[in-house]
Design a protein around this motif. Structure first.
Motif, mmCIF file in Angstrom:
data_model
loop_
_atom_site.group_PDB
_atom_site.id
_atom_site.type_symbol
_atom_site.label_atom_id
_atom_site.label_comp_id
_atom_site.label_asym_id
_atom_site.label_seq_id
_atom_site.Cartn_x
_atom_site.Cartn_y
_atom_site.Cartn_z
ATOM 1 N N HIS A 128 0.845 -1.204 0.000
ATOM 2 C CA HIS A 128 0.000 0.000 0.000
ATOM 3 C C HIS A 128 0.874 1.245 0.000
ATOM 4 O O HIS A 128 1.339 1.701 1.059
ATOM 5 C CB HIS A 128 -0.927 -0.007 1.224
ATOM 6 C CG HIS A 128 -2.027 1.018 1.150
ATOM 7 N ND1 HIS A 128 -3.318 0.740 1.532
ATOM 8 C CD2 HIS A 128 -2.028 2.305 0.752
ATOM 9 C CE1 HIS A 128 -4.063 1.824 1.363
ATOM 10 N NE2 HIS A 128 -3.292 2.797 0.893
ATOM 11 N N HIS A 177 1.467 5.257 -2.128
ATOM 12 C CA HIS A 177 1.006 6.268 -3.090
ATOM 13 C C HIS A 177 2.240 7.060 -3.496
ATOM 14 O O HIS A 177 2.571 8.083 -2.884
ATOM 15 C CB HIS A 177 -0.045 7.194 -2.463
ATOM 16 C CG HIS A 177 -1.273 6.477 -1.999
ATOM 17 N ND1 HIS A 177 -2.264 6.069 -2.861
ATOM 18 C CD2 HIS A 177 -1.653 6.065 -0.774
ATOM 19 C CE1 HIS A 177 -3.208 5.446 -2.178
ATOM 20 N NE2 HIS A 177 -2.873 5.431 -0.903
ATOM 21 N N LYS A 199 -8.802 -0.656 -6.933
ATOM 22 C CA LYS A 199 -8.876 -0.120 -5.568
ATOM 23 C C LYS A 199 -10.198 0.618 -5.431
ATOM 24 O O LYS A 199 -10.543 1.456 -6.283
ATOM 25 C CB LYS A 199 -7.702 0.850 -5.358
ATOM 26 C CG LYS A 199 -7.858 1.844 -4.199
ATOM 27 C CD LYS A 199 -7.395 1.255 -2.889
ATOM 28 C CE LYS A 199 -7.455 2.245 -1.732
ATOM 29 N NZ LYS A 199 -6.472 3.329 -1.805
ATOM 30 N N HIS A 233 -6.399 -0.622 5.837
ATOM 31 C CA HIS A 233 -6.566 0.142 7.083
ATOM 32 C C HIS A 233 -7.348 -0.681 8.120
ATOM 33 O O HIS A 233 -6.803 -1.039 9.148
ATOM 34 C CB HIS A 233 -7.232 1.517 6.882
ATOM 35 C CG HIS A 233 -6.699 2.255 5.690
ATOM 36 N ND1 HIS A 233 -5.372 2.577 5.561
ATOM 37 C CD2 HIS A 233 -7.301 2.703 4.547
ATOM 38 C CE1 HIS A 233 -5.178 3.209 4.403
ATOM 39 N NE2 HIS A 233 -6.325 3.289 3.772
ATOM 40 N N ASP A 261 1.053 2.848 3.378
ATOM 41 C CA ASP A 261 0.385 4.092 2.956
ATOM 42 C C ASP A 261 1.401 5.233 2.835
ATOM 43 O O ASP A 261 1.058 6.399 3.045
ATOM 44 C CB ASP A 261 -0.760 4.477 3.892
ATOM 45 C CG ASP A 261 -1.957 5.077 3.149
ATOM 46 O OD1 ASP A 261 -1.837 5.331 1.941
ATOM 47 O OD2 ASP A 261 -2.998 5.300 3.788
HETATM 48 ZN ZN LIG Z 1 -3.818 4.752 0.822
#
Ligand SMILES: [Zn+2]
Length: 414
Positions: free
Chosen positions: A71, A73, A192, A254, A323
Protein backbone atom coordinates in the motif's frame (compact mmCIF):
# COMPACT_ATOMS: atom_id res chain seq x y z
CA UNK A 1 23.15 -4.88 -18.63
CA UNK A 2 21.21 -7.58 -20.44
CA UNK A 3 24.01 -10.09 -20.97
CA UNK A 4 23.66 -13.27 -18.97
CA UNK A 5 26.73 -12.96 -16.75
CA UNK A 6 25.71 -9.57 -15.36
CA UNK A 7 22.86 -11.29 -13.51
CA UNK A 8 24.97 -14.07 -11.98
CA UNK A 9 25.73 -13.42 -8.37
CA UNK A 10 26.92 -15.25 -5.27
CA UNK A 11 26.09 -13.93 -1.82
CA UNK A 12 27.91 -15.61 1.02
CA UNK A 13 28.62 -15.35 4.72
CA UNK A 14 25.17 -14.37 5.93
CA UNK A 15 22.26 -15.63 8.02
CA UNK A 16 19.45 -16.65 5.65
CA UNK A 17 15.80 -15.90 6.41
CA UNK A 18 14.17 -17.20 3.25
CA UNK A 19 10.57 -15.98 3.71
CA UNK A 20 9.04 -19.46 4.05
CA UNK A 21 8.83 -19.20 7.85
CA UNK A 22 11.48 -21.87 8.51
CA UNK A 23 14.22 -21.20 11.06
CA UNK A 24 17.09 -18.89 10.04
CA UNK A 25 20.07 -20.65 8.45
CA UNK A 26 23.48 -19.47 9.67
CA UNK A 27 26.51 -19.57 7.37
CA UNK A 28 24.32 -19.39 4.28
CA UNK A 29 24.92 -18.63 0.64
CA UNK A 30 22.60 -17.65 -2.21
CA UNK A 31 23.38 -18.32 -5.87
CA UNK A 32 21.72 -16.17 -8.54
CA UNK A 33 21.82 -17.28 -12.17
CA UNK A 34 20.25 -15.24 -14.94
CA UNK A 35 18.25 -13.11 -12.53
CA UNK A 36 16.75 -16.01 -10.61
CA UNK A 37 17.60 -17.89 -7.43
CA UNK A 38 19.56 -21.02 -8.29
CA UNK A 39 20.30 -22.07 -4.71
CA UNK A 40 19.76 -20.76 -1.17
CA UNK A 41 20.93 -22.53 1.99
CA UNK A 42 23.93 -23.62 4.05
CA UNK A 43 27.20 -22.80 2.32
CA UNK A 44 28.60 -26.22 3.30
CA UNK A 45 25.79 -27.96 1.39
CA UNK A 46 25.89 -25.65 -1.63
CA UNK A 47 26.63 -26.82 -5.17
CA UNK A 48 29.48 -25.19 -7.07
CA UNK A 49 28.98 -21.47 -7.48
CA UNK A 50 28.21 -20.25 -11.01
CA UNK A 51 31.46 -19.42 -12.80
CA UNK A 52 32.19 -15.75 -13.41
CA UNK A 53 29.57 -14.58 -10.92
CA UNK A 54 30.03 -11.41 -8.88
CA UNK A 55 30.48 -12.16 -5.18
CA UNK A 56 29.04 -10.19 -2.27
CA UNK A 57 30.26 -10.95 1.25
CA UNK A 58 27.25 -10.36 3.53
CA UNK A 59 29.61 -9.82 6.48
CA UNK A 60 27.43 -11.80 8.90
CA UNK A 61 24.37 -9.76 8.00
CA UNK A 62 20.97 -11.28 7.24
CA UNK A 63 19.91 -12.25 3.71
CA UNK A 64 16.16 -11.77 3.23
CA UNK A 65 13.71 -11.72 0.31
CA UNK A 66 13.16 -8.27 -1.16
CA UNK A 67 10.23 -6.73 0.72
CA UNK A 68 6.80 -6.02 -0.74
CA UNK A 69 4.87 -2.91 0.30
CA UNK A 70 1.21 -3.57 -0.51
CA UNK A 71 0.00 0.00 0.00
CA UNK A 72 1.87 3.05 -1.28
CA UNK A 73 1.01 6.27 -3.09
CA UNK A 74 4.20 7.19 -4.87
CA UNK A 75 2.53 10.16 -6.58
CA UNK A 76 1.81 11.72 -3.18
CA UNK A 77 4.55 13.64 -1.40
CA UNK A 78 4.52 12.04 2.05
CA UNK A 79 3.56 14.95 4.24
CA UNK A 80 5.81 17.76 3.09
CA UNK A 81 3.48 19.44 0.56
CA UNK A 82 -0.04 20.77 1.07
CA UNK A 83 -2.88 19.61 -1.16
CA UNK A 84 -3.23 23.15 -2.55
CA UNK A 85 0.44 23.24 -3.59
CA UNK A 86 0.04 19.82 -5.15
CA UNK A 87 -3.04 20.89 -7.12
CA UNK A 88 -1.04 23.81 -8.56
CA UNK A 89 1.60 21.51 -10.05
CA UNK A 90 1.65 20.55 -13.73
CA UNK A 91 1.46 16.78 -14.32
CA UNK A 92 5.01 16.61 -15.66
CA UNK A 93 6.44 18.20 -12.50
CA UNK A 94 4.56 15.68 -10.37
CA UNK A 95 6.04 12.90 -12.49
CA UNK A 96 9.59 14.18 -11.98
CA UNK A 97 8.95 14.51 -8.24
CA UNK A 98 7.88 10.85 -8.19
CA UNK A 99 11.28 9.66 -9.50
CA UNK A 100 13.30 10.13 -6.28
CA UNK A 101 10.46 8.52 -4.29
CA UNK A 102 10.69 5.39 -6.45
CA UNK A 103 14.44 5.31 -5.81
CA UNK A 104 14.07 5.88 -2.04
CA UNK A 105 11.49 3.08 -1.83
CA UNK A 106 13.81 0.60 -3.55
CA UNK A 107 16.76 1.71 -1.40
CA UNK A 108 14.69 1.08 1.75
CA UNK A 109 14.57 -2.63 0.82
CA UNK A 110 11.23 -2.69 -0.98
CA UNK A 111 11.68 -4.48 -4.33
CA UNK A 112 7.96 -4.63 -5.16
CA UNK A 113 5.36 -1.96 -4.38
CA UNK A 114 1.63 -1.93 -4.95
CA UNK A 115 0.51 1.63 -5.68
CA UNK A 116 -3.13 2.10 -4.67
CA UNK A 117 -3.95 5.34 -6.57
CA UNK A 118 -1.99 8.03 -8.32
CA UNK A 119 0.39 6.13 -10.63
CA UNK A 120 -0.66 5.17 -14.12
CA UNK A 121 0.73 2.14 -15.93
CA UNK A 122 3.47 4.24 -17.54
CA UNK A 123 5.40 4.36 -14.26
CA UNK A 124 5.40 0.57 -14.12
CA UNK A 125 6.54 0.37 -17.75
CA UNK A 126 9.29 2.98 -17.16
CA UNK A 127 10.69 0.89 -14.28
CA UNK A 128 10.49 -2.29 -16.39
CA UNK A 129 12.37 -0.56 -19.24
CA UNK A 130 15.04 0.75 -16.86
CA UNK A 131 14.18 4.39 -17.58
CA UNK A 132 13.80 5.04 -13.86
CA UNK A 133 15.09 3.08 -10.88
CA UNK A 134 12.40 1.78 -8.58
CA UNK A 135 10.65 -1.26 -7.20
CA UNK A 136 8.66 -3.60 -9.43
CA UNK A 137 5.19 -2.01 -9.49
CA UNK A 138 1.61 -3.16 -9.33
CA UNK A 139 -0.63 -0.17 -9.98
CA UNK A 140 -4.31 0.49 -9.30
CA UNK A 141 -4.03 3.69 -11.43
CA UNK A 142 -6.81 5.49 -9.49
CA UNK A 143 -9.22 4.74 -6.65
CA UNK A 144 -12.89 4.17 -7.37
CA UNK A 145 -15.17 6.16 -5.08
CA UNK A 146 -18.81 7.17 -4.77
CA UNK A 147 -19.81 10.84 -5.09
CA UNK A 148 -18.82 12.52 -1.81
CA UNK A 149 -16.79 9.45 -0.83
CA UNK A 150 -13.14 9.05 0.09
CA UNK A 151 -11.97 9.65 -3.47
CA UNK A 152 -14.00 12.83 -3.85
CA UNK A 153 -11.69 15.60 -2.69
CA UNK A 154 -13.89 18.47 -3.89
CA UNK A 155 -15.01 21.03 -1.32
CA UNK A 156 -18.80 21.28 -0.73
CA UNK A 157 -19.08 24.39 -2.96
CA UNK A 158 -17.09 22.86 -5.83
CA UNK A 159 -19.22 21.26 -8.54
CA UNK A 160 -16.38 20.68 -10.99
CA UNK A 161 -14.71 17.46 -11.97
CA UNK A 162 -12.76 15.13 -9.69
CA UNK A 163 -9.15 14.68 -10.78
CA UNK A 164 -9.09 11.45 -12.80
CA UNK A 165 -5.44 10.66 -12.07
CA UNK A 166 -6.31 9.95 -8.43
CA UNK A 167 -10.03 9.08 -8.30
CA UNK A 168 -12.84 7.73 -10.47
CA UNK A 169 -16.33 8.54 -9.29
CA UNK A 170 -19.03 5.94 -9.91
CA UNK A 171 -22.55 5.59 -8.53
CA UNK A 172 -24.72 2.56 -9.20
CA UNK A 173 -23.83 -0.84 -10.58
CA UNK A 174 -23.61 0.21 -14.23
CA UNK A 175 -21.19 3.07 -13.57
CA UNK A 176 -19.13 0.83 -11.29
CA UNK A 177 -18.72 -1.74 -14.06
CA UNK A 178 -17.81 0.92 -16.61
CA UNK A 179 -15.18 2.63 -14.42
CA UNK A 180 -13.64 -0.70 -13.35
CA UNK A 181 -13.41 -1.79 -16.99
CA UNK A 182 -11.92 1.57 -17.93
CA UNK A 183 -9.21 1.27 -15.25
CA UNK A 184 -8.37 -2.21 -16.54
CA UNK A 185 -8.25 -0.82 -20.09
CA UNK A 186 -5.65 1.67 -18.85
CA UNK A 187 -3.48 -1.08 -17.44
CA UNK A 188 -4.56 -1.37 -13.80
CA UNK A 189 -3.14 -4.50 -12.17
CA UNK A 190 -5.91 -4.45 -9.58
CA UNK A 191 -8.93 -2.35 -8.64
CA UNK A 192 -8.88 -0.12 -5.57
CA UNK A 193 -12.20 1.00 -4.14
CA UNK A 194 -13.30 3.27 -1.30
CA UNK A 195 -15.68 1.15 0.78
CA UNK A 196 -15.84 3.85 3.46
CA UNK A 197 -15.03 7.48 3.95
CA UNK A 198 -11.61 8.44 5.22
CA UNK A 199 -9.41 10.77 7.18
CA UNK A 200 -8.09 12.87 4.28
CA UNK A 201 -11.31 13.56 2.36
CA UNK A 202 -13.20 16.77 3.17
CA UNK A 203 -16.90 15.81 3.20
CA UNK A 204 -17.15 12.35 4.73
CA UNK A 205 -16.27 10.36 7.83
CA UNK A 206 -14.38 7.03 8.19
CA UNK A 207 -17.59 5.33 9.32
CA UNK A 208 -19.63 6.58 6.35
CA UNK A 209 -20.24 3.72 3.95
CA UNK A 210 -19.00 4.14 0.37
CA UNK A 211 -20.07 1.68 -2.31
CA UNK A 212 -22.95 -0.65 -1.48
CA UNK A 213 -22.38 -4.39 -1.25
CA UNK A 214 -24.12 -4.75 -4.62
CA UNK A 215 -21.85 -2.16 -6.25
CA UNK A 216 -18.71 -3.76 -4.82
CA UNK A 217 -19.86 -7.20 -5.99
CA UNK A 218 -20.18 -5.82 -9.52
CA UNK A 219 -16.64 -4.38 -9.35
CA UNK A 220 -15.23 -7.66 -8.01
CA UNK A 221 -16.99 -9.47 -10.87
CA UNK A 222 -15.35 -7.19 -13.46
CA UNK A 223 -11.91 -7.67 -11.89
CA UNK A 224 -12.24 -11.47 -11.71
CA UNK A 225 -13.35 -11.61 -15.35
CA UNK A 226 -10.07 -9.91 -16.34
CA UNK A 227 -7.58 -12.72 -15.65
CA UNK A 228 -8.63 -12.98 -12.02
CA UNK A 229 -7.54 -9.50 -10.98
CA UNK A 230 -7.83 -8.52 -7.32
CA UNK A 231 -9.78 -5.84 -5.49
CA UNK A 232 -8.38 -3.83 -2.57
CA UNK A 233 -10.85 -1.95 -0.38
CA UNK A 234 -10.02 1.19 1.56
CA UNK A 235 -12.27 0.35 4.53
CA UNK A 236 -12.10 1.97 7.96
CA UNK A 237 -15.53 1.93 9.65
CA UNK A 238 -17.43 -1.23 10.48
CA UNK A 239 -20.36 -0.97 8.03
CA UNK A 240 -18.21 -0.44 4.97
CA UNK A 241 -15.78 -3.16 5.98
CA UNK A 242 -18.70 -5.61 6.15
CA UNK A 243 -20.00 -4.53 2.72
CA UNK A 244 -16.55 -5.10 1.22
CA UNK A 245 -16.05 -8.48 2.88
CA UNK A 246 -19.48 -9.79 1.89
CA UNK A 247 -18.92 -8.64 -1.69
CA UNK A 248 -15.71 -10.66 -1.84
CA UNK A 249 -12.80 -8.16 -1.93
CA UNK A 250 -9.29 -9.56 -1.47
CA UNK A 251 -7.94 -7.10 1.08
CA UNK A 252 -9.17 -4.66 3.69
CA UNK A 253 -6.86 -1.64 3.70
CA UNK A 254 -6.57 0.14 7.08
CA UNK A 255 -9.40 -1.81 8.79
CA UNK A 256 -9.63 0.60 11.68
CA UNK A 257 -12.81 -0.82 13.22
CA UNK A 258 -12.55 -4.60 13.45
CA UNK A 259 -14.80 -6.59 15.78
CA UNK A 260 -15.18 -10.33 16.21
CA UNK A 261 -17.90 -10.64 13.58
CA UNK A 262 -15.63 -8.97 11.03
CA UNK A 263 -12.61 -11.03 12.06
CA UNK A 264 -14.67 -14.25 11.79
CA UNK A 265 -15.68 -13.26 8.28
CA UNK A 266 -12.09 -12.42 7.28
CA UNK A 267 -10.89 -15.79 8.60
CA UNK A 268 -13.68 -17.68 6.82
CA UNK A 269 -13.05 -15.93 3.50
CA UNK A 270 -9.26 -15.72 3.71
CA UNK A 271 -9.37 -11.93 3.31
CA UNK A 272 -6.10 -10.09 3.94
CA UNK A 273 -5.70 -7.12 6.26
CA UNK A 274 -3.22 -4.38 5.33
CA UNK A 275 -3.14 -2.33 8.55
CA UNK A 276 -0.98 0.64 7.33
CA UNK A 277 0.31 1.32 10.85
CA UNK A 278 2.98 3.71 9.52
CA UNK A 279 0.12 6.04 8.71
CA UNK A 280 -2.19 5.10 11.59
CA UNK A 281 0.57 5.98 14.08
CA UNK A 282 1.68 9.05 12.11
CA UNK A 283 1.13 12.52 13.56
CA UNK A 284 0.20 15.15 10.99
CA UNK A 285 1.85 18.56 10.83
CA UNK A 286 -0.91 21.10 11.67
CA UNK A 287 0.77 23.65 9.37
CA UNK A 288 0.17 21.61 6.19
CA UNK A 289 -2.83 19.47 7.20
CA UNK A 290 -6.47 20.55 6.73
CA UNK A 291 -8.47 20.86 9.98
CA UNK A 292 -10.98 18.11 9.03
CA UNK A 293 -8.10 15.66 8.73
CA UNK A 294 -6.65 16.60 12.11
CA UNK A 295 -10.02 16.19 13.82
CA UNK A 296 -10.79 12.81 12.23
CA UNK A 297 -7.28 11.57 12.91
CA UNK A 298 -7.62 12.26 16.61
CA UNK A 299 -10.89 10.34 16.74
CA UNK A 300 -9.86 7.29 14.66
CA UNK A 301 -6.30 6.60 15.73
CA UNK A 302 -7.50 4.83 18.88
CA UNK A 303 -9.81 2.50 16.93
CA UNK A 304 -7.00 1.58 14.58
CA UNK A 305 -4.47 0.80 17.23
CA UNK A 306 -6.94 -1.39 19.16
CA UNK A 307 -8.09 -3.39 16.12
CA UNK A 308 -4.72 -4.56 14.85
CA UNK A 309 -3.62 -6.54 17.96
CA UNK A 310 -7.01 -8.28 17.89
CA UNK A 311 -6.60 -9.30 14.24
CA UNK A 312 -3.03 -10.47 14.86
CA UNK A 313 -4.06 -12.53 17.87
CA UNK A 314 -6.86 -14.25 15.97
CA UNK A 315 -4.65 -15.13 13.00
CA UNK A 316 -6.04 -12.90 10.24
CA UNK A 317 -3.71 -12.93 7.22
CA UNK A 318 -1.76 -9.69 7.44
CA UNK A 319 0.27 -8.19 4.61
CA UNK A 320 2.65 -5.26 5.00
CA UNK A 321 1.47 -1.91 3.69
CA UNK A 322 2.54 1.54 4.80
CA UNK A 323 0.39 4.09 2.96
CA UNK A 324 3.65 5.95 2.22
CA UNK A 325 2.61 9.10 0.42
CA UNK A 326 0.62 9.96 3.52
CA UNK A 327 3.56 8.85 5.70
CA UNK A 328 7.04 9.80 4.43
CA UNK A 329 8.64 7.71 1.67
CA UNK A 330 11.83 5.71 2.07
CA UNK A 331 11.56 4.12 5.51
CA UNK A 332 8.93 1.60 4.51
CA UNK A 333 10.22 -1.23 6.70
CA UNK A 334 9.35 0.74 9.82
CA UNK A 335 5.97 -0.91 9.31
CA UNK A 336 7.47 -4.24 10.46
CA UNK A 337 8.46 -2.65 13.78
CA UNK A 338 4.95 -1.27 14.18
CA UNK A 339 3.47 -4.72 13.57
CA UNK A 340 5.72 -6.22 16.25
CA UNK A 341 4.84 -3.37 18.64
CA UNK A 342 1.18 -4.35 18.15
CA UNK A 343 1.65 -8.02 18.97
CA UNK A 344 3.17 -9.78 15.98
CA UNK A 345 6.19 -12.09 16.30
CA UNK A 346 9.22 -10.73 14.38
CA UNK A 347 9.31 -13.72 12.02
CA UNK A 348 5.59 -13.26 11.25
CA UNK A 349 6.22 -9.57 10.51
CA UNK A 350 8.93 -10.59 8.02
CA UNK A 351 6.45 -12.99 6.37
CA UNK A 352 3.85 -10.19 6.23
CA UNK A 353 6.36 -8.21 4.20
CA UNK A 354 7.48 -11.08 1.97
CA UNK A 355 5.59 -14.33 1.29
CA UNK A 356 2.18 -13.24 2.60
CA UNK A 357 2.39 -9.97 0.64
CA UNK A 358 3.36 -11.94 -2.48
CA UNK A 359 0.23 -14.10 -2.05
CA UNK A 360 -1.96 -11.00 -1.81
CA UNK A 361 -0.49 -9.69 -5.07
CA UNK A 362 -0.91 -13.08 -6.76
CA UNK A 363 2.87 -13.23 -7.30
CA UNK A 364 3.82 -16.17 -5.04
CA UNK A 365 5.18 -18.14 -7.99
CA UNK A 366 7.68 -15.33 -8.72
CA UNK A 367 8.63 -13.47 -5.53
CA UNK A 368 8.29 -13.45 -1.74
CA UNK A 369 10.71 -16.24 -0.81
CA UNK A 370 14.32 -17.11 -1.57
CA UNK A 371 13.75 -20.49 -3.20
CA UNK A 372 15.24 -21.92 -6.38
CA UNK A 373 13.41 -20.67 -9.47
CA UNK A 374 12.06 -17.45 -7.99
CA UNK A 375 13.13 -14.02 -9.18
CA UNK A 376 16.29 -12.90 -7.39
CA UNK A 377 14.79 -10.07 -5.35
CA UNK A 378 16.72 -9.91 -2.09
CA UNK A 379 18.22 -7.62 0.50
CA UNK A 380 21.03 -7.88 3.02
CA UNK A 381 20.32 -6.36 6.43
CA UNK A 382 23.26 -5.35 8.62
CA UNK A 383 21.43 -6.63 11.70
CA UNK A 384 19.53 -9.61 13.04
CA UNK A 385 15.89 -8.60 12.43
CA UNK A 386 14.63 -11.33 14.77
CA UNK A 387 16.52 -9.60 17.61
CA UNK A 388 15.84 -6.00 16.49
CA UNK A 389 13.07 -5.67 13.92
CA UNK A 390 13.09 -1.87 14.30
CA UNK A 391 16.60 -1.70 12.80
CA UNK A 392 15.11 -2.61 9.40
CA UNK A 393 13.19 0.69 9.39
CA UNK A 394 16.42 2.64 8.87
CA UNK A 395 17.44 2.31 5.23
CA UNK A 396 21.12 2.64 6.16
CA UNK A 397 20.80 -0.78 7.82
CA UNK A 398 19.92 -2.27 4.41
CA UNK A 399 23.32 -2.10 2.66
CA UNK A 400 22.41 -4.34 -0.28
CA UNK A 401 19.32 -4.39 -2.53
CA UNK A 402 19.05 -6.77 -5.49
CA UNK A 403 16.09 -6.90 -7.89
CA UNK A 404 15.84 -9.50 -10.66
CA UNK A 405 19.46 -10.37 -9.96
CA UNK A 406 20.65 -6.82 -10.55
CA UNK A 407 22.49 -5.07 -7.70
CA UNK A 408 20.87 -1.65 -7.18
CA UNK A 409 22.50 -0.86 -3.86
CA UNK A 410 25.71 -2.07 -2.25
CA UNK A 411 27.25 0.03 0.52
CA UNK A 412 29.21 -2.84 2.10
CA UNK A 413 32.95 -2.24 2.25
CA UNK A 414 35.05 -4.61 0.19
ZN1 LIG B 1 -3.82 4.75 0.82
Amino acid sequence: MNDKTSHDLVIRNGQLIDGTGTAPVPGATVHVVDGRIAWAGRENDAPRAPGGAAVIDAQDGTILPGFIDCHVHLAAPGGETSRVALAAMPTSLRTYLTTPRLLATLMSGVTTARDLAGLDAGFKQAVERGLVVGPRLHVAVAMMSTTGGHGDFRMPTDNGLVEASVSRIADGVAECRREARDLLRQGADLIKIAATGGVGSPTDQPDDEGFTEEEIRAIVGVARAHRGKRVAAHAQGRGGILNALRAGVDSIEHGYQLDDEIIDLMLARGTYLVPTLSTATHTFDPATTPPWTLAKKKQWQGHALASVPRAIERGVKIAMGTDCGIAAHGNNLRELGHLVDHGMAPMDAILAGTSVAAELLGLSHEIGTLEAGKRADLVIAACDPLADIHALGDATNIPVVVKDGEVFKNTLDH
